[in-house]
Every structure is written in structure tokens, then in C-alpha cells.
Design a protein around this motif. Structure first.
Motif, PDB file in Angstrom:
ATOM      1  N   PRO A  96      -3.902  -0.390  -0.207  1.00 54.61           N
ATOM      2  CA  PRO A  96      -4.996  -0.476  -1.173  1.00 54.61           C
ATOM      3  C   PRO A  96      -5.074  -1.818  -1.899  1.00 54.61           C
ATOM      4  CG  PRO A  96      -3.198   0.811  -2.088  1.00 54.61           C
ATOM      5  CD  PRO A  96      -2.814   0.494  -0.683  1.00 54.61           C
ATOM      6  N   GLU A  97      -3.964  -2.518  -2.060  1.00 54.01           N
ATOM      7  CA  GLU A  97      -3.945  -3.787  -2.786  1.00 54.01           C
ATOM      8  C   GLU A  97      -4.371  -4.933  -1.869  1.00 54.01           C
ATOM      9  OE1 GLU A  97      -3.148  -4.279  -6.003  1.00 54.01           O
ATOM     10  OE2 GLU A  97      -2.858  -2.144  -6.374  1.00 54.01           O
ATOM     11  N   LYS A  98      -5.365  -5.713  -2.288  1.00 57.34           N
ATOM     12  CA  LYS A  98      -5.885  -6.784  -1.430  1.00 57.34           C
ATOM     13  C   LYS A  98      -4.831  -7.845  -1.134  1.00 57.34           C
ATOM     14  CE  LYS A  98     -10.795  -6.357  -2.535  1.00 57.34           C
ATOM     15  NZ  LYS A  98     -12.003  -7.058  -3.048  1.00 57.34           N
ATOM     16  N   ASP A  99      -4.050  -8.226  -2.156  1.00 60.59           N
ATOM     17  CA  ASP A  99      -3.004  -9.220  -1.923  1.00 60.59           C
ATOM     18  C   ASP A  99      -1.990  -8.724  -0.897  1.00 60.59           C
ATOM     19  OD1 ASP A  99      -4.195 -10.900  -3.714  1.00 60.59           O
ATOM     20  OD2 ASP A  99      -2.853 -10.416  -5.382  1.00 60.59           O
ATOM     21  N   GLN A 100      -1.673  -7.433  -0.971  1.00 61.69           N
ATOM     22  CA  GLN A 100      -0.697  -6.868  -0.057  1.00 61.69           C
ATOM     23  C   GLN A 100      -1.270  -6.711   1.358  1.00 61.69           C
ATOM     24  OE1 GLN A 100       2.349  -6.618  -0.725  1.00 61.69           O
ATOM     25  NE2 GLN A 100       2.347  -6.834  -2.945  1.00 61.69           N
ATOM     26  N   GLN A 101      -2.574  -6.562   1.463  1.00 59.14           N
ATOM     27  CA  GLN A 101      -3.201  -6.491   2.781  1.00 59.14           C
ATOM     28  C   GLN A 101      -2.944  -7.780   3.560  1.00 59.14           C
ATOM     29  OE1 GLN A 101      -7.345  -5.621   2.127  1.00 59.14           O
ATOM     30  NE2 GLN A 101      -6.938  -3.576   1.316  1.00 59.14           N
ATOM     31  N   ALA A 102      -3.028  -8.919   2.865  1.00 56.28           N
ATOM     32  CA  ALA A 102      -2.758 -10.207   3.512  1.00 56.28           C
ATOM     33  C   ALA A 102      -1.297 -10.310   3.929  1.00 56.28           C
ATOM     34  CB  ALA A 102      -3.122 -11.349   2.559  1.00 56.28           C
ATOM     35  N   VAL A 137       0.749  -7.794   4.702  1.00 54.78           N
ATOM     36  CA  VAL A 137       0.956  -6.906   5.847  1.00 54.78           C
ATOM     37  C   VAL A 137       0.402  -7.531   7.122  1.00 54.78           C
ATOM     38  CG1 VAL A 137       0.309  -4.676   6.842  1.00 54.78           C
ATOM     39  CG2 VAL A 137       1.027  -4.807   4.451  1.00 54.78           C
ATOM     40  N   ALA A 138      -0.781  -8.139   7.026  1.00 49.60           N
ATOM     41  CA  ALA A 138      -1.391  -8.780   8.192  1.00 49.60           C
ATOM     42  C   ALA A 138      -0.526  -9.927   8.696  1.00 49.60           C
ATOM     43  CB  ALA A 138      -2.787  -9.282   7.845  1.00 49.60           C
ATOM     44  N   LEU A 192      15.181   6.513   2.726  1.00 47.82           N
ATOM     45  CA  LEU A 192      14.193   7.583   2.855  1.00 47.82           C
ATOM     46  C   LEU A 192      14.728   8.889   2.278  1.00 47.82           C
ATOM     47  CD1 LEU A 192      12.729   6.997   6.439  1.00 47.82           C
ATOM     48  CD2 LEU A 192      11.614   6.535   4.252  1.00 47.82           C
ATOM     49  N   ARG A 193      16.021   9.146   2.465  1.00 50.47           N
ATOM     50  CA  ARG A 193      16.621  10.369   1.926  1.00 50.47           C
ATOM     51  C   ARG A 193      16.611  10.364   0.407  1.00 50.47           C
ATOM     52  NH1 ARG A 193      20.909  12.521  -0.272  1.00 50.47           N
ATOM     53  NH2 ARG A 193      21.890  10.494  -0.588  1.00 50.47           N
ATOM     54  N   GLU A 194      16.830   9.177  -0.187  1.00 48.33           N
ATOM     55  CA  GLU A 194      16.938   9.084  -1.637  1.00 48.33           C
ATOM     56  C   GLU A 194      15.575   9.071  -2.326  1.00 48.33           C
ATOM     57  OE1 GLU A 194      19.214   5.618  -2.525  1.00 48.33           O
ATOM     58  OE2 GLU A 194      21.114   6.485  -1.861  1.00 48.33           O
ATOM     59  N   ASN A 195      14.554   8.541  -1.657  1.00 50.26           N
ATOM     60  CA  ASN A 195      13.275   8.309  -2.324  1.00 50.26           C
ATOM     61  C   ASN A 195      12.144   8.998  -1.571  1.00 50.26           C
ATOM     62  OD1 ASN A 195      11.094   7.392  -3.758  1.00 50.26           O
ATOM     63  ND2 ASN A 195      11.531   5.216  -3.495  1.00 50.26           N
ATOM     64  N   ALA A 196      11.725  10.146  -2.078  1.00 52.13           N
ATOM     65  CA  ALA A 196      10.655  10.913  -1.445  1.00 52.13           C
ATOM     66  C   ALA A 196       9.277  10.316  -1.684  1.00 52.13           C
ATOM     67  CB  ALA A 196      10.675  12.350  -1.961  1.00 52.13           C
ATOM     68  N   TYR A 197       9.183   9.281  -2.536  1.00 50.43           N
ATOM     69  CA  TYR A 197       7.895   8.651  -2.841  1.00 50.43           C
ATOM     70  C   TYR A 197       7.677   7.371  -2.025  1.00 50.43           C
ATOM     71  CZ  TYR A 197       8.368  11.665  -6.924  1.00 50.43           C
ATOM     72  OH  TYR A 197       8.545  12.741  -7.751  1.00 50.43           O
ATOM     73  N   LEU A 198       8.537   7.146  -1.038  1.00 45.71           N
ATOM     74  CA  LEU A 198       8.553   5.852  -0.353  1.00 45.71           C
ATOM     75  C   LEU A 198       7.459   5.795   0.717  1.00 45.71           C
ATOM     76  CD1 LEU A 198      10.254   3.282  -0.589  1.00 45.71           C
ATOM     77  CD2 LEU A 198      11.559   4.082   1.365  1.00 45.71           C
ATOM     78  N   SER A 199       6.274   5.374   0.319  1.00 51.90           N
ATOM     79  CA  SER A 199       5.185   5.188   1.271  1.00 51.90           C
ATOM     80  C   SER A 199       5.236   3.774   1.827  1.00 51.90           C
ATOM     81  CB  SER A 199       3.835   5.433   0.593  1.00 51.90           C
ATOM     82  OG  SER A 199       3.556   4.418  -0.342  1.00 51.90           O
ATOM     83  N   ARG A 200       4.397   3.495   2.824  1.00 55.48           N
ATOM     84  CA  ARG A 200       4.327   2.155   3.399  1.00 55.48           C
ATOM     85  C   ARG A 200       3.440   1.225   2.579  1.00 55.48           C
ATOM     86  NH1 ARG A 200       5.936   0.833   8.535  1.00 55.48           N
ATOM     87  NH2 ARG A 200       6.831   2.514   9.789  1.00 55.48           N
ATOM     88  N   THR A 201       2.712   1.784   1.635  1.00 57.17           N
ATOM     89  CA  THR A 201       1.757   0.999   0.861  1.00 57.17           C
ATOM     90  C   THR A 201       2.228   0.852  -0.581  1.00 57.17           C
ATOM     91  OG1 THR A 201       0.470   2.991   0.319  1.00 57.17           O
ATOM     92  CG2 THR A 201      -0.155   1.769   2.305  1.00 57.17           C
ATOM     93  N   VAL A 202       1.716  -0.163  -1.244  1.00 52.87           N
ATOM     94  CA  VAL A 202       2.043  -0.392  -2.652  1.00 52.87           C
ATOM     95  C   VAL A 202       1.065   0.406  -3.505  1.00 52.87           C
ATOM     96  CG1 VAL A 202       2.231  -2.105  -4.482  1.00 52.87           C
ATOM     97  CG2 VAL A 202       2.978  -2.675  -2.163  1.00 52.87           C
ATOM     98  N   VAL A 217       9.630 -11.512  -0.174  1.00 54.44           N
ATOM     99  CA  VAL A 217       9.749 -11.941  -1.574  1.00 54.44           C
ATOM    100  C   VAL A 217       8.378 -11.897  -2.240  1.00 54.44           C
ATOM    101  CG1 VAL A 217      10.195 -13.935  -3.057  1.00 54.44           C
ATOM    102  CG2 VAL A 217      11.835 -13.310  -1.275  1.00 54.44           C
ATOM    103  N   ARG A 218       7.362 -12.375  -1.547  1.00 52.71           N
ATOM    104  CA  ARG A 218       6.009 -12.335  -2.118  1.00 52.71           C
ATOM    105  C   ARG A 218       5.546 -10.887  -2.308  1.00 52.71           C
ATOM    106  NH1 ARG A 218       0.359 -15.102   0.108  1.00 52.71           N
ATOM    107  NH2 ARG A 218      -0.995 -14.019  -1.376  1.00 52.71           N
ATOM    108  N   ARG A 219       5.828 -10.037  -1.324  1.00 54.15           N
ATOM    109  CA  ARG A 219       5.426  -8.631  -1.444  1.00 54.15           C
ATOM    110  C   ARG A 219       6.110  -7.971  -2.632  1.00 54.15           C
ATOM    111  NH1 ARG A 219       2.882  -4.661   1.407  1.00 54.15           N
ATOM    112  NH2 ARG A 219       3.737  -2.555   1.342  1.00 54.15           N
ATOM    113  N   ILE A 220       7.380  -8.273  -2.837  1.00 54.60           N
ATOM    114  CA  ILE A 220       8.128  -7.673  -3.939  1.00 54.60           C
ATOM    115  C   ILE A 220       7.526  -8.062  -5.281  1.00 54.60           C
ATOM    116  CG2 ILE A 220      10.328  -7.816  -5.183  1.00 54.60           C
ATOM    117  CD1 ILE A 220      11.727  -7.727  -2.471  1.00 54.60           C
ATOM    118  N   HIS A 221       7.169  -9.320  -5.448  1.00 51.89           N
ATOM    119  CA  HIS A 221       6.569  -9.759  -6.712  1.00 51.89           C
ATOM    120  C   HIS A 221       5.298  -8.965  -7.012  1.00 51.89           C
ATOM    121  CE1 HIS A 221       9.285 -12.925  -7.838  1.00 51.89           C
ATOM    122  NE2 HIS A 221       9.123 -13.585  -6.702  1.00 51.89           N
TER     123      HIS A 221
END
Length: 221
Positions: A69-75, A77-78, A125-135, A188-192
Motif C-alpha cells: 500500500p505504501e508508494k515508497d515501499q512499492q519502489a 519491492v520493485a 513467523l512463529r513469533e509474529n502472527a502479524y508478519l505480512s509481506r507489506t508495510v 535499510v531504506r525499507r526499514i526506515h
């Protein structure tokens, strides 16, 4: 059944894409590194997918969703997708023309590292049930700060960095490895960007950031 079909389709599509990107430029099916990588990646993926399907179908559904959903993150991922594709093509060409060679002992070390990274991935994945691929902030999402999350804030990205650096060595290509060195910088950019979203929308995350200082590797960053 719909979830199972979706998972199978994505798995088969990913496998076929890997075959195309690796074996076509290699010009032969006799590419040991290519077969080793596909086995190391897809057999554990099938096992983990079956476990999630039986034990945590909602989490599997989140992992299959790749609509960022985040435009910055779309770039971001691409760019990651392009990087992996180019790296695989380079590995196939490297094998075909024998430009570089990774010693067998290092290939074996990389294979073990890849499996260890996948084990780390599964534990996250076992620890975090909210872990989606998207931000995104999910409905009723709670802060996870125990286990690996009590050591670093983004253990999943630690696992993917290990995977990304091990894969080219399993494929036997220093050229591919050189290309994949770009991946940690992308993460690193994705994390920020991700932390800005979580800090603004997830209760307690700002305090968690001050309490758990390290993002990826303790005492380094």
C-alpha cells in the motif's frame, strides 16, 4: 481450498520463474548450483507452507499478499524484484561462460547458511502472527517484543539478508554475489520507511525502539 490453490499457484509460478532465470541463461539443465538452490529453497518452502496452512492459515494468507500500500515501499519491492532477477540471470551466464568459480567448500558453507537463514525465517513467523509481506498496521495488531524481537527490531530482514548473500554462492557465481551486495542497502531504506509507519500507528512502538536499539545485527546496526 481457495487459500491452498493460491499458495500452490504462487509456489509453482515461483519455481518456473527460477528455472527460466537460471537454466535458460546457463544454456543447459546440467547446472548443479541451480538444482541445489531450487532444492534448498523450495523444499523448505513447501514444508513451511503446509505447516502454516494447517496451523496458521491467516498468516499464510498475509504472506501471500504482495500488494504494497505504501508508494515508497512499492519502489523498494520493485527494485528488489529486479535485483534478484538480474542476479539469477548473471549466475546462469556465469556458469555458462565460466567467468568465475566459487570453491566447493564455500558453496557448502553457503548452503548451510541458507538453511540456517530459512530456520530463522520460520522462527520469526512463529513469533509474529502479524508478519505480512507489506508495510501496514493491521486491525488489532499488537506489539511483538519477545524472542528474537527482544534482540533486534527486524529479525525477518536479518534472515532475508543472510538468504540473499548465500544464494549467489550456492549458485557458484561471484558476479551474482557482487550484484546482491546491493540488497542490504535496499533493506535499510525499507526499514526506515517501515519504522516511520509503525511508530506513527502502532501503540508502544516508539518506546520499543528506544528499548531495543538494534535493527538488524546486535552492536552493529
Amino acid at each position: 481450498m481457495k487459500l491452498l490453490v493460491s499458495a500452490v499457484v504462487k509456489l509453482v509460478s515461483g519455481l518456473l520463474l527460477c528455472f527460466l532465470l537460471l537454466f535458460a541463461p546457463a544454456g543447459t539443465w546440467n547446472y548443479p548450483g541451480g538444482w541445489l538452490f531450487c532444492g534448498l529453497l523450495f523444499l523448505p518452502t513447501v514444508l513451511l507452507g503446509l505447516v502454516l496452512y494447517r496451523k496458521a492459515p491467516d498468516l499464510l494468507k498475509k504472506r501471500l499478499n504482495m500488494k504494497e500500500p505504501e508508494k515508497d515501499q512499492q519502489a523498494v519491492v520493485a527494485f528488489c524484484a529486479i535485483l534478484f532477477a538480474v542476479s539469477f540471470l548473471a549466475a546462469g551466464l556465469d556458469f555458462r561462460f565460466a567467468w568465475t568459480r566459487v570453491p566447493d567448500w564455500l558453496v557448502l558453507t553457503a548452503a548451510l547458511t541458507l538453511l540456517a537463514a530459512y530456520g530463522l525465517y520460520a522462527e520469526v513467523l512463529r513469533e509474529n502472527a502479524y508478519l505480512s509481506r507489506t508495510v501496514e498496521i493491521q486491525e488489532n495488531q499488537k506489539l511483538i517484543d519477545t524472542g528474537l524481537y527482544g534482540i533486534v527490531r527486524h529479525p525477518m530482514y536479518t534472515a532475508t539478508i543472510l538468504l540473499s548473500l548465500a544464494i549467489p554462492l550456492v549458485l557458484g557465481s561471484w558476479i551474482s554475489f557482487g550484484l546482491m551486495l546491493c540488497y542490504p542497502a535496499i533493506i535499510v531504506r525499507r526499514i526506515h520507511g517501515e519504522e516511520a509507519v509503525l511508530k506513527a500507528g502502532l501503540p508502544g512502538y516508539a518506546e520499543y525502539m528506544s528499548r531495543v536499539r538494534w535493527r538488524l545485527i546486535p552492536h552493529l546496526w
